[in-house]
Write a protein that holds these residues in place. Structure first.
Motif, PDB file in Angstrom:
ATOM      1  N   MET A   1       0.844  -1.193   0.000  1.00  0.00           N
ATOM      2  CA  MET A   1       0.000   0.000   0.000  1.00  0.00           C
ATOM      3  C   MET A   1       0.880   1.245   0.000  1.00  0.00           C
ATOM      4  SD  MET A   1      -2.700   1.344   2.861  1.00  0.00           S
ATOM      5  CE  MET A   1      -1.528   2.044   3.983  1.00  0.00           C
ATOM      6  N   ALA A   2       0.539   2.185  -0.860  1.00  0.00           N
ATOM      7  CA  ALA A   2       1.242   3.465  -0.918  1.00  0.00           C
ATOM      8  C   ALA A   2       0.227   4.581  -0.728  1.00  0.00           C
ATOM      9  CB  ALA A   2       1.944   3.607  -2.258  1.00  0.00           C
ATOM     10  N   SER A   3       0.689   5.693  -0.179  1.00  0.00           N
ATOM     11  CA  SER A   3      -0.179   6.859  -0.016  1.00  0.00           C
ATOM     12  C   SER A   3      -0.018   7.793  -1.200  1.00  0.00           C
ATOM     13  CB  SER A   3       0.172   7.610   1.260  1.00  0.00           C
ATOM     14  OG  SER A   3      -0.220   6.877   2.380  1.00  0.00           O
ATOM     15  N   LEU A   4      -1.121   8.423  -1.527  1.00  0.00           N
ATOM     16  CA  LEU A   4      -1.164   9.358  -2.637  1.00  0.00           C
ATOM     17  C   LEU A   4      -2.016  10.535  -2.212  1.00  0.00           C
ATOM     18  CD1 LEU A   4      -0.437   9.611  -5.710  1.00  0.00           C
ATOM     19  CD2 LEU A   4      -2.623   8.510  -6.179  1.00  0.00           C
ATOM     20  N   ARG A   5      -1.549  11.766  -2.467  1.00  0.00           N
ATOM     21  CA  ARG A   5      -2.351  12.957  -2.166  1.00  0.00           C
ATOM     22  C   ARG A   5      -3.128  13.313  -3.419  1.00  0.00           C
ATOM     23  NH1 ARG A   5      -3.090  16.447   1.731  1.00  0.00           N
ATOM     24  NH2 ARG A   5      -1.374  15.599   2.954  1.00  0.00           N
ATOM     25  N   ILE A   6      -4.450  13.284  -3.297  1.00  0.00           N
ATOM     26  CA  ILE A   6      -5.307  13.572  -4.453  1.00  0.00           C
ATOM     27  C   ILE A   6      -6.284  14.699  -4.145  1.00  0.00           C
ATOM     28  CG2 ILE A   6      -5.104  11.187  -5.277  1.00  0.00           C
ATOM     29  CD1 ILE A   6      -8.053  10.775  -4.444  1.00  0.00           C
ATOM     30  N   SER A   7      -6.809  15.261  -5.203  1.00  0.00           N
ATOM     31  CA  SER A   7      -7.869  16.253  -5.116  1.00  0.00           C
ATOM     32  C   SER A   7      -9.223  15.552  -5.171  1.00  0.00           C
ATOM     33  CB  SER A   7      -7.745  17.246  -6.267  1.00  0.00           C
ATOM     34  OG  SER A   7      -8.850  18.112  -6.313  1.00  0.00           O
ATOM     35  N   GLY A   8      -9.272  14.421  -5.897  1.00  0.00           N
ATOM     36  CA  GLY A   8     -10.510  13.674  -6.034  1.00  0.00           C
ATOM     37  C   GLY A   8     -10.430  12.707  -7.195  1.00  0.00           C
ATOM     38  N   PHE A  25      -7.333  12.659  -9.855  1.00  0.00           N
ATOM     39  CA  PHE A  25      -6.771  14.005  -9.892  1.00  0.00           C
ATOM     40  C   PHE A  25      -5.785  14.151  -8.736  1.00  0.00           C
ATOM     41  CE2 PHE A  25     -10.680  14.411 -12.271  1.00  0.00           C
ATOM     42  CZ  PHE A  25     -10.293  15.188 -13.346  1.00  0.00           C
ATOM     43  N   THR A  26      -4.501  14.174  -9.070  1.00  0.00           N
ATOM     44  CA  THR A  26      -3.488  14.328  -8.038  1.00  0.00           C
ATOM     45  C   THR A  26      -3.520  15.753  -7.494  1.00  0.00           C
ATOM     46  OG1 THR A  26      -1.785  14.905  -9.657  1.00  0.00           O
ATOM     47  CG2 THR A  26      -2.004  12.564  -9.057  1.00  0.00           C
ATOM     48  N   GLN A  27      -3.012  15.914  -6.292  1.00  0.00           N
ATOM     49  CA  GLN A  27      -2.982  17.221  -5.642  1.00  0.00           C
ATOM     50  C   GLN A  27      -1.553  17.743  -5.630  1.00  0.00           C
ATOM     51  OE1 GLN A  27      -5.774  18.852  -4.394  1.00  0.00           O
ATOM     52  NE2 GLN A  27      -4.466  20.612  -4.005  1.00  0.00           N
ATOM     53  N   GLY A  28      -1.385  18.994  -5.999  1.00  0.00           N
ATOM     54  CA  GLY A  28      -0.089  19.647  -6.005  1.00  0.00           C
ATOM     55  C   GLY A  28       0.416  19.841  -7.418  1.00  0.00           C
ATOM     56  N   CYS A  29       0.710  21.095  -7.766  1.00  0.00           N
ATOM     57  CA  CYS A  29       1.213  21.382  -9.111  1.00  0.00           C
ATOM     58  C   CYS A  29       2.110  22.611  -9.069  1.00  0.00           C
ATOM     59  CB  CYS A  29       0.052  21.620 -10.076  1.00  0.00           C
ATOM     60  SG  CYS A  29       0.614  21.896 -11.770  1.00  0.00           S
ATOM     61  N   PRO A  30       3.316  22.506  -9.634  1.00  0.00           N
ATOM     62  CA  PRO A  30       4.230  23.649  -9.652  1.00  0.00           C
ATOM     63  C   PRO A  30       4.014  24.592 -10.844  1.00  0.00           C
ATOM     64  CG  PRO A  30       5.333  21.759 -10.588  1.00  0.00           C
ATOM     65  CD  PRO A  30       3.962  21.287 -10.142  1.00  0.00           C
ATOM     66  N   HIS A  37      -7.648  24.506 -15.821  1.00  0.00           N
ATOM     67  CA  HIS A  37      -8.983  23.920 -15.623  1.00  0.00           C
ATOM     68  C   HIS A  37      -9.162  23.410 -14.192  1.00  0.00           C
ATOM     69  CE1 HIS A  37     -12.726  22.212 -17.019  1.00  0.00           C
ATOM     70  NE2 HIS A  37     -12.393  21.025 -16.571  1.00  0.00           N
ATOM     71  N   ASN A  38      -8.057  23.112 -13.495  1.00  0.00           N
ATOM     72  CA  ASN A  38      -8.120  22.528 -12.151  1.00  0.00           C
ATOM     73  C   ASN A  38      -7.277  23.309 -11.140  1.00  0.00           C
ATOM     74  OD1 ASN A  38      -9.656  20.328 -13.206  1.00  0.00           O
ATOM     75  ND2 ASN A  38      -7.771  19.314 -13.823  1.00  0.00           N
ATOM     76  N   PRO A  39      -7.511  24.613 -10.963  1.00  0.00           N
ATOM     77  CA  PRO A  39      -6.649  25.396 -10.061  1.00  0.00           C
ATOM     78  C   PRO A  39      -6.713  24.928  -8.606  1.00  0.00           C
ATOM     79  CG  PRO A  39      -8.581  26.671 -10.703  1.00  0.00           C
ATOM     80  CD  PRO A  39      -8.579  25.434 -11.544  1.00  0.00           C
ATOM     81  N   GLN A  40      -7.786  24.264  -8.222  1.00  0.00           N
ATOM     82  CA  GLN A  40      -7.896  23.764  -6.849  1.00  0.00           C
ATOM     83  C   GLN A  40      -6.878  22.663  -6.557  1.00  0.00           C
ATOM     84  OE1 GLN A  40      -9.995  23.150  -9.342  1.00  0.00           O
ATOM     85  NE2 GLN A  40     -10.466  20.967  -9.338  1.00  0.00           N
ATOM     86  N   THR A  41      -6.225  22.148  -7.583  1.00  0.00           N
ATOM     87  CA  THR A  41      -5.245  21.081  -7.389  1.00  0.00           C
ATOM     88  C   THR A  41      -3.820  21.615  -7.219  1.00  0.00           C
ATOM     89  OG1 THR A  41      -4.779  20.785  -9.759  1.00  0.00           O
ATOM     90  CG2 THR A  41      -6.627  19.517  -8.824  1.00  0.00           C
ATOM     91  N   HIS A  42      -3.617  22.922  -7.266  1.00  0.00           N
ATOM     92  CA  HIS A  42      -2.266  23.482  -7.221  1.00  0.00           C
ATOM     93  C   HIS A  42      -1.600  23.345  -5.853  1.00  0.00           C
ATOM     94  CE1 HIS A  42      -3.014  26.296 -10.919  1.00  0.00           C
ATOM     95  NE2 HIS A  42      -3.180  25.017 -11.187  1.00  0.00           N
ATOM     96  N   GLY A  73      -3.659  18.855 -10.832  1.00  0.00           N
ATOM     97  CA  GLY A  73      -2.302  18.704 -10.308  1.00  0.00           C
ATOM     98  C   GLY A  73      -1.298  18.223 -11.346  1.00  0.00           C
ATOM     99  N   GLU A  74      -0.161  17.838 -10.792  1.00  0.00           N
ATOM    100  CA  GLU A  74       0.922  17.311 -11.611  1.00  0.00           C
ATOM    101  C   GLU A  74       1.290  15.913 -11.139  1.00  0.00           C
ATOM    102  OE1 GLU A  74       3.268  16.152 -14.031  1.00  0.00           O
ATOM    103  OE2 GLU A  74       2.879  18.268 -14.503  1.00  0.00           O
ATOM    104  N   PRO A  75       0.873  14.886 -11.891  1.00  0.00           N
ATOM    105  CA  PRO A  75       1.167  13.517 -11.476  1.00  0.00           C
ATOM    106  C   PRO A  75       2.652  13.235 -11.259  1.00  0.00           C
ATOM    107  CG  PRO A  75      -0.501  13.505 -13.188  1.00  0.00           C
ATOM    108  CD  PRO A  75       0.001  14.920 -13.082  1.00  0.00           C
TER     109      PRO A  75
END
Length: 169
Positions: A1-8, A25-30, A37-42, A73-75
């Motif tokens: 099992m691995a952890s992943l930070r996602i937006s949804g 949708f991964t969370q975090g983007c540089p 289209h997905n600014p909430q993921t930044h 985000g940025e995968p």
């Protein structure tokens, strides 16, 4: 099992790659592309943590899926858990599409084993930053004309970048 930070997730999508897709949708983007289209993921601290086994269990319950898409985000800010998840997705008979604001060439130049592992597991890469002045709503699976839909299986086989020619009008 691995952890992943996602937006949804979106359990069924037809706009994030070919066929019916489960989208993570991964969370975090540089990149912070203007008009994203997905600014909430930044925000790298936003979203929530999930275990990849839970995502895998959920997506395996849908027999209609053709594949899974990693978006953001940025995968490539979380390549290790995504590469492992992609490997398990392939074992389930599904394909993997990955969106990135980096170009394919920029990812190769990183010489990062985790980035390389995710690229190795991806079947399709949709690369390049969203550029608002190149916005084109007629394009399949991407928002601006600078972005490419790269067939990574053919790219690896042929030793050159193979861009998919989609029937666009």
């Amino acid at each position: 099992m691995a952890s992943l930070r996602i937006s949804g997730v979106v359990p069924e999508s037809i706009v994030d790659g070919k066929g019916i897709r489960y989208v993570i949708f991964t969370q975090g983007c540089p990149h912070h592309c203007p008009g994203c289209h997905n600014p909430q993921t930044h925000d790298f601290e936003g979203g929530y943590l999930v275990d990849t086994d839970g995502l895998l269990k959920e997506l395996r319950q849908n027999p209609l899926l053709k594949g899974v898409t990693f978006s953001g985000g940025e995968p490539f800010c979380q390549p290790a858990p995504l590469a492992e998840l992609a490997r398990k997705i392939h074992e389930s008979g599904l394909d993997v599409t990955v969106y990135t604001g980096y170009t394919y060439e920029q990812l190769l130049e990183q010489h990062n084993p985790d980035t390389d592992a995710l690229l190795q597991q991806a079947d399709v890469l949709i690369d390049g930053r969203y550029e608002q002045d190149k916005r084109d709503l007629t394009l399949h699976f991407r928002g601006s004309s600078n972005q490419r839909v790269i067939d990574l299986n053919r790219t690896r086989a042929e030793g050159r970048v193979v861009v998919e020619q989609l029937d666009e009008e």
